[in-house]
Motif scaffolding. Structure first.
Motif, PDB file in Angstrom:
ATOM      1  N   ASN A   1      11.383  20.811   3.550  1.00 61.05           N
ATOM      2  CA  ASN A   1      10.763  21.995   2.946  1.00 61.05           C
ATOM      3  C   ASN A   1      10.152  21.616   1.599  1.00 61.05           C
ATOM      4  OD1 ASN A   1      10.005  24.463   1.940  1.00 61.05           O
ATOM      5  ND2 ASN A   1      12.027  25.396   2.046  1.00 61.05           N
ATOM      6  N   TRP A   2       8.832  21.596   1.538  1.00 62.81           N
ATOM      7  CA  TRP A   2       8.125  21.146   0.345  1.00 62.81           C
ATOM      8  C   TRP A   2       8.152  22.157  -0.807  1.00 62.81           C
ATOM      9  CZ3 TRP A   2       4.109  17.062  -0.159  1.00 62.81           C
ATOM     10  CH2 TRP A   2       4.174  16.120   0.870  1.00 62.81           C
ATOM     11  N   GLU A   3       8.371  23.400  -0.519  1.00 60.57           N
ATOM     12  CA  GLU A   3       8.221  24.457  -1.520  1.00 60.57           C
ATOM     13  C   GLU A   3       9.078  24.208  -2.767  1.00 60.57           C
ATOM     14  OE1 GLU A   3       5.997  26.869  -1.386  1.00 60.57           O
ATOM     15  OE2 GLU A   3       5.303  26.077   0.533  1.00 60.57           O
ATOM     16  N   GLY A   4       8.416  24.174  -3.918  1.00 63.36           N
ATOM     17  CA  GLY A   4       9.115  24.048  -5.191  1.00 63.36           C
ATOM     18  C   GLY A   4       9.684  22.672  -5.484  1.00 63.36           C
ATOM     19  N   THR A   5       9.297  21.659  -4.721  1.00 63.34           N
ATOM     20  CA  THR A   5       9.854  20.319  -4.916  1.00 63.34           C
ATOM     21  C   THR A   5       8.985  19.463  -5.838  1.00 63.34           C
ATOM     22  OG1 THR A   5       8.680  19.369  -3.018  1.00 63.34           O
ATOM     23  CG2 THR A   5      10.829  20.403  -2.587  1.00 63.34           C
ATOM     24  N   ALA A   6       9.581  18.391  -6.332  1.00 60.71           N
ATOM     25  CA  ALA A   6       8.822  17.432  -7.142  1.00 60.71           C
ATOM     26  C   ALA A   6       7.745  16.763  -6.300  1.00 60.71           C
ATOM     27  CB  ALA A   6       9.768  16.387  -7.726  1.00 60.71           C
ATOM     28  N   LEU A   7       8.022  16.580  -5.004  1.00 64.79           N
ATOM     29  CA  LEU A   7       7.038  15.986  -4.108  1.00 64.79           C
ATOM     30  C   LEU A   7       5.798  16.877  -4.026  1.00 64.79           C
ATOM     31  CD1 LEU A   7       7.300  13.341  -2.399  1.00 64.79           C
ATOM     32  CD2 LEU A   7       7.653  14.801  -0.414  1.00 64.79           C
ATOM     33  N   ALA A   8       6.019  18.182  -3.902  1.00 65.80           N
ATOM     34  CA  ALA A   8       4.906  19.127  -3.850  1.00 65.80           C
ATOM     35  C   ALA A   8       4.143  19.147  -5.171  1.00 65.80           C
ATOM     36  CB  ALA A   8       5.414  20.524  -3.510  1.00 65.80           C
ATOM     37  N   ALA A   9       4.871  19.139  -6.273  1.00 67.24           N
ATOM     38  CA  ALA A   9       4.226  19.175  -7.591  1.00 67.24           C
ATOM     39  C   ALA A   9       3.303  17.991  -7.797  1.00 67.24           C
ATOM     40  CB  ALA A   9       5.293  19.214  -8.684  1.00 67.24           C
ATOM     41  N   GLU A  10       3.695  16.836  -7.253  1.00 69.26           N
ATOM     42  CA  GLU A  10       2.889  15.624  -7.411  1.00 69.26           C
ATOM     43  C   GLU A  10       1.739  15.559  -6.418  1.00 69.26           C
ATOM     44  OE1 GLU A  10       1.603  11.883  -8.819  1.00 69.26           O
ATOM     45  OE2 GLU A  10       2.826  13.469  -9.700  1.00 69.26           O
ATOM     46  N   PHE A  11       2.032  15.780  -5.129  1.00 70.23           N
ATOM     47  CA  PHE A  11       1.041  15.515  -4.097  1.00 70.23           C
ATOM     48  C   PHE A  11       0.164  16.714  -3.734  1.00 70.23           C
ATOM     49  CE2 PHE A  11       3.991  11.983  -3.568  1.00 70.23           C
ATOM     50  CZ  PHE A  11       3.107  10.921  -3.426  1.00 70.23           C
ATOM     51  N   ASN A  12       0.537  17.903  -4.143  1.00 69.88           N
ATOM     52  CA  ASN A  12      -0.348  19.054  -3.946  1.00 69.88           C
ATOM     53  C   ASN A  12      -1.609  18.927  -4.790  1.00 69.88           C
ATOM     54  OD1 ASN A  12       2.016  21.825  -3.434  1.00 69.88           O
ATOM     55  ND2 ASN A  12       1.563  20.042  -2.196  1.00 69.88           N
ATOM     56  N   LYS A  13      -1.606  18.025  -5.765  1.00 67.34           N
ATOM     57  CA  LYS A  13      -2.753  17.843  -6.662  1.00 67.34           C
ATOM     58  C   LYS A  13      -3.915  17.143  -5.963  1.00 67.34           C
ATOM     59  CE  LYS A  13       0.526  17.035 -10.449  1.00 67.34           C
ATOM     60  NZ  LYS A  13       1.138  15.961 -11.279  1.00 67.34           N
ATOM     61  N   ALA A  14      -3.629  16.511  -4.836  1.00 63.02           N
ATOM     62  CA  ALA A  14      -4.664  15.756  -4.129  1.00 63.02           C
ATOM     63  C   ALA A  14      -5.690  16.697  -3.514  1.00 63.02           C
ATOM     64  CB  ALA A  14      -4.028  14.898  -3.042  1.00 63.02           C
ATOM     65  N   GLU A  15      -6.815  16.124  -3.088  1.00 67.52           N
ATOM     66  CA  GLU A  15      -7.834  16.895  -2.362  1.00 67.52           C
ATOM     67  C   GLU A  15      -8.212  16.118  -1.109  1.00 67.52           C
ATOM     68  OE1 GLU A  15     -10.061  19.396  -0.694  1.00 67.52           O
ATOM     69  OE2 GLU A  15      -8.984  19.983  -2.506  1.00 67.52           O
ATOM     70  N   PRO A  16      -7.867  16.609   0.102  1.00 69.77           N
ATOM     71  CA  PRO A  16      -7.161  17.877   0.324  1.00 69.77           C
ATOM     72  C   PRO A  16      -5.723  17.814  -0.183  1.00 69.77           C
ATOM     73  CG  PRO A  16      -7.271  16.615   2.343  1.00 69.77           C
ATOM     74  CD  PRO A  16      -8.118  15.883   1.356  1.00 69.77           C
ATOM     75  N   PRO A  17      -5.124  18.974  -0.512  1.00 68.31           N
ATOM     76  CA  PRO A  17      -3.744  18.956  -0.988  1.00 68.31           C
ATOM     77  C   PRO A  17      -2.812  18.411   0.081  1.00 68.31           C
ATOM     78  CG  PRO A  17      -4.440  21.193  -0.428  1.00 68.31           C
ATOM     79  CD  PRO A  17      -5.667  20.339  -0.402  1.00 68.31           C
ATOM     80  N   GLN A  18      -1.819  17.665  -0.342  1.00 65.32           N
ATOM     81  CA  GLN A  18      -0.831  17.116   0.588  1.00 65.32           C
ATOM     82  C   GLN A  18       0.398  18.013   0.519  1.00 65.32           C
ATOM     83  OE1 GLN A  18      -0.611  12.977  -0.624  1.00 65.32           O
ATOM     84  NE2 GLN A  18      -2.546  12.513   0.376  1.00 65.32           N
ATOM     85  N   GLU A  19       0.623  18.757   1.619  1.00 67.35           N
ATOM     86  CA  GLU A  19       1.599  19.848   1.600  1.00 67.35           C
ATOM     87  C   GLU A  19       2.655  19.757   2.690  1.00 67.35           C
ATOM     88  OE1 GLU A  19      -1.229  23.471   0.150  1.00 67.35           O
ATOM     89  OE2 GLU A  19      -1.765  22.525   2.054  1.00 67.35           O
ATOM     90  N   LYS A  20       2.520  18.758   3.572  1.00 62.05           N
ATOM     91  CA  LYS A  20       3.486  18.612   4.653  1.00 62.05           C
ATOM     92  C   LYS A  20       3.360  17.208   5.233  1.00 62.05           C
ATOM     93  CE  LYS A  20       0.514  20.008   8.525  1.00 62.05           C
ATOM     94  NZ  LYS A  20       0.382  20.886   9.700  1.00 62.05           N
ATOM     95  N   PHE A  21       4.283  16.873   6.142  1.00 65.79           N
ATOM     96  CA  PHE A  21       4.185  15.623   6.891  1.00 65.79           C
ATOM     97  C   PHE A  21       3.635  15.940   8.274  1.00 65.79           C
ATOM     98  CE2 PHE A  21       7.503  14.421   3.787  1.00 65.79           C
ATOM     99  CZ  PHE A  21       6.909  13.277   3.278  1.00 65.79           C
ATOM    100  N   MET A  22       2.528  15.303   8.620  1.00 65.97           N
ATOM    101  CA  MET A  22       1.837  15.548   9.885  1.00 65.97           C
ATOM    102  C   MET A  22       2.084  14.390  10.846  1.00 65.97           C
ATOM    103  SD  MET A  22      -2.297  15.911  10.461  1.00 65.97           S
ATOM    104  CE  MET A  22      -2.618  14.155  10.678  1.00 65.97           C
ATOM    105  N   PRO A  23       2.366  14.658  12.131  1.00 66.81           N
ATOM    106  CA  PRO A  23       2.543  13.566  13.102  1.00 66.81           C
ATOM    107  C   PRO A  23       1.245  12.772  13.271  1.00 66.81           C
ATOM    108  CG  PRO A  23       3.375  15.649  13.983  1.00 66.81           C
ATOM    109  CD  PRO A  23       2.603  15.984  12.742  1.00 66.81           C
TER     110      PRO A  23
END
Length: 316
Positions: free
Chosen positions: A270-292
């Motif tokens: 669950n990415w919500e509110g995590t340090a991982l989200a804070a760092e990687f949501n900044k990308a374009e496109p935002p990185q918000e989950k792990f995709m197969p």
């Protein structure tokens, strides 16, 4: 003013010499998915008491140990294992650690994935993506304002910073581009230098230590978001097509039940509110989950570049 073009590698490199990409003899690929199969003999499976996890060394390992802390805890809870974050300092060290059996779960950067798959038995199964399944990054060649470099041809006679020879955007793609599209050879038309990491190259250009550098723009975006560099310190003179980003996976001989739990950890995080989200949501496109993903499909463009560069996946 800068030029933004797209690499047409498939057309430009038809005549390039091809190198056979043979998997290390100790691995088997019976199903043709281009990654090593799990051993059929249970005695060859590994079930370590402590799982070692490493993120690709594209940036400062100390920064990313904290960023990955929440995920590491989730991986431990899901697998029932202790998990140790391994702050690798180079692509070579990361590859050797997995090949030697000291690294079990990892994120290998785009360019290192084929070597990790064929030489170290890496089995990538996921990468970061946006919630609507957009993913990837572009290779950029950057300079600094006032450098006198406004287009690719202006690099002639100057230094160009690469990261490492295993990097897709930091070496292989730009080298192929310069050679095939612009007829510029390293050591003859420009002087290649190696910074070791994307952040070193970006900081080197921003601080005017390097006149130009080939980098992954996803790293630059995150550095700008953290205030490490300012957008006005660099200027883009080339932007490529989109490449897959870091591939995450496990070593081939991990006990199958444990390998499945590792996959479950990535896809249930669950990415919500995590340090991982804070760092990687900044990308374009935002990185918000792990995709197969599959290595066979998503890394085809990278393997094509490697063939054009006559890159061998043989283990040294």
């Amino acid at each position: 003013m800068f030029a933004v073009r797209h690499i047409a590698l498939a057309a430009a490199m038809v005549t390039a010499a091809l190198t056979a990409h043979a998997m290390d003899p100790r691995f088997k690929d019976a199903n043709g998915d281009l990654v090593a199969d799990a051993p059929t003999d249970p005695k060859q499976w590994i079930d370590p008491a402590t799982l070692v996890f490493a993120y690709t060394p594209v940036e400062d390992p100390a920064v990313y140990a904290k960023v990955w802390e929440g995920f590491v805890d989730h991986l431990a809870k899901t697998t029932g294992k202790k998990v140790q974050f391994f702050p690798v300092q180079s692509n070579a060290a990361q590859l050797e650690a997995m090949r030697a059996g000291r690294l079990h779960v990892a994120g290998f950067n785009t360019g290192s994935n084929p070597l990790a798959v064929n030489c170290a038995g890496f089995v990538p199964f996921t990468m970061m993506a946006s919630k609507d399944n957009r993913f990837g990054y572009e290779m950029e060649i950057i300079t600094f304002p006032g450098s006198g470099i406004d287009k690719i041809e202006d690099i002639k006679g100057k230094r160009l910073a690469f990261t490492s020879e295993t990097s897709n955007s930091g070496y292989k793609a730009p080298s192929a581009l310069l050679r095939e599209q612009f007829k510029m050879e390293a050591g003859k038309d420009y002087t290649p230098v190696f910074s070791g990491k994307h952040d070193n190259s970006i900081l080197g250009v921003a601080n005017k230590d390097y006149p130009a550098a080939a980098i992954a723009n996803s790293v630059k975006v995150r550095m700008e978001a953290r205030g490490v560099v300012k957008p006005e310190q660099t200027q883009v003179i080339y932007k490529s097509q989109t490449f897959p980003t870091t591939g995450y996976g496990h070593v081939y001989n991990l006990k199958p039940e444990l390998a499945e739990k590792v996959k479950q950890a990535f896809f249930s995080y669950n990415w919500e509110g995590t340090a991982l989200a804070a760092e990687f949501n900044k990308a374009e496109p935002p990185q918000e989950k792990f995709m197969p993903i599959t290595y066979k499909q998503h890394w085809q463009v990278v393997r094509d570049i490697d063939q054009a560069m006559s890159v061998s996946y043989a283990c040294k």
